[in-house]
Design a protein around this motif. Structure first.
Motif, short mmCIF file in Angstrom:
data_model
loop_
_atom_site.label_atom_id
_atom_site.label_comp_id
_atom_site.label_asym_id
_atom_site.label_seq_id
_atom_site.Cartn_x
_atom_site.Cartn_y
_atom_site.Cartn_z
N ASP A 1 0.85 -1.19 0.00
CA ASP A 1 0.00 0.00 0.00
C ASP A 1 0.89 1.24 0.00
O ASP A 1 1.83 1.34 0.79
N PRO A 2 0.64 2.20 -0.92
CA PRO A 2 1.55 3.37 -1.03
C PRO A 2 1.65 4.19 0.25
O PRO A 2 2.73 4.70 0.56
N ILE A 3 0.56 4.29 1.02
CA ILE A 3 0.62 5.07 2.26
C ILE A 3 1.50 4.36 3.28
O ILE A 3 2.39 4.95 3.89
N GLU B 1 3.83 2.26 2.71
CA GLU B 1 5.20 2.34 2.22
C GLU B 1 5.84 3.70 2.58
O GLU B 1 6.96 3.74 3.10
#
Lengths: 196, 196
Positions: free
Chosen positions: B3-5, B7
């Motif tokens: 998940d980009p957040i 990360e």
């Protein structure tokens, strides 16, 4: 051209809670560390807006068009919890006390700042309520002036539609001492008392 | 794919003084803010190692091959102040109390961590001293165990070459109260007393 360190310090000091000195400490830490880390962090920041969008149904942050919570068949779609910000939703999810769906407003009413009902995207919340035959809307906006104003607005509109609208409880926190609790919270805790 | 957040939070929490919660706050702040800012900060971080290098003469951070201080004709090249880190040099420059040249070690002796004299790049300091006919080396490494060990090492080596080697003073800071000062500092302040 500005000095690259000064430039980086300037950008870092725009982060919340980061002053000029902390920004310098962070910049020197990154410079003294591995270029790979600096690059990975830079990349993640540059790309974050492109990689994260709002869920079509609940407006929470997601990398897909519809988020995992909205797609989860084990969750109850007839109960919607309304929050102000994605981080509020994340806080509720950490406790897994709520097993329904969410709706993220991304704003709160604030007449003094010129933020009226238009900023709330109330229309798509109404669509959600109709389509999913929602029976209860739990308003979990913060217990601040703006949060309370927003809760009152939602309650008025939703009751007019015959939808049950509830507000999260206000009272002493877990482990809270009466001695150190403010008067508003004490009054609310008394007001919200329940049968033992 | 992560998940980009999550990360971004993971990468931010590797910064000094930034825990998981602060990292999440920073990530949500960036996401809630303008994409232009996120991009500018990301770019600045990604490029910082490429845009900043070490001055060929003093090893301070610079965007040119030789830094502004080393090129400044008004500064005295016969006096060199040795510091551990570029941020120590920046602290000294803020006060402009020193008008000579610098040398940044980028390391301190720490036998327990296996960091010996090889890590200091002592050879290029010697070259500097010879080429510029340096008459005094002021050792401004920190007053810690590693800083003191490094100062002693430099003093031994430089005295063998007949170069004057001095150490910055240790004592009470400006505005310091004797009552709240530790015993080592008090002993040093007495030891370093000067005629009035």
């Amino acid at each position: 051209m500005a000095d690259p360190i000064t430039e980086l310090v300037g950008l870092l000091s725009r982060l919340p809670g980061v002053g000029e000195r902390t920004a310098a400490r962070l910049a020197y830490h990154v410079l003294g560390g591995s270029p790979d880390y600096a690059h990975a962090l830079g990349q993640a920041l540059s790309e974050i807006h492109g990689r994260v969008r709002r869920c079509e149904r609940c407006k929470n942050y997601t990398s897909e068009s519809v988020c995992r919570i909205c797609l989860d068949p084990r969750r109850d779609p007839h109960s919607i919890c309304v929050v102000a910000r994605p981080q509020d939703l994340a806080a509720l999810e950490r406790g897994s006390a709520f097993r329904g769906h969410y709706y993220v407003l991304h704003a709160l009413l604030s007449p003094l700042d010129g933020i009226g009902p238009d900023a709330l995207d109330f229309a798509s919340l109404l669509t959600r309520i109709r389509e999913d035959a929602v029976t209860e809307v739990i308003v979990a906006t913060p217990l601040s002036v703006e949060g309370e104003a927003t809760a009152l607005f939602l309650a008025q509109e939703l009751r007019a539609l015959g939808v049950r609208c509830t507000r999260i409880a206000s009272g002493l926190p877990h482990g809270g001492e009466l001695e150190y609790t403010d008067q508003v919270t004490l009054a609310r805790a008394l007001d919200g008392r329940r049968e033992l």
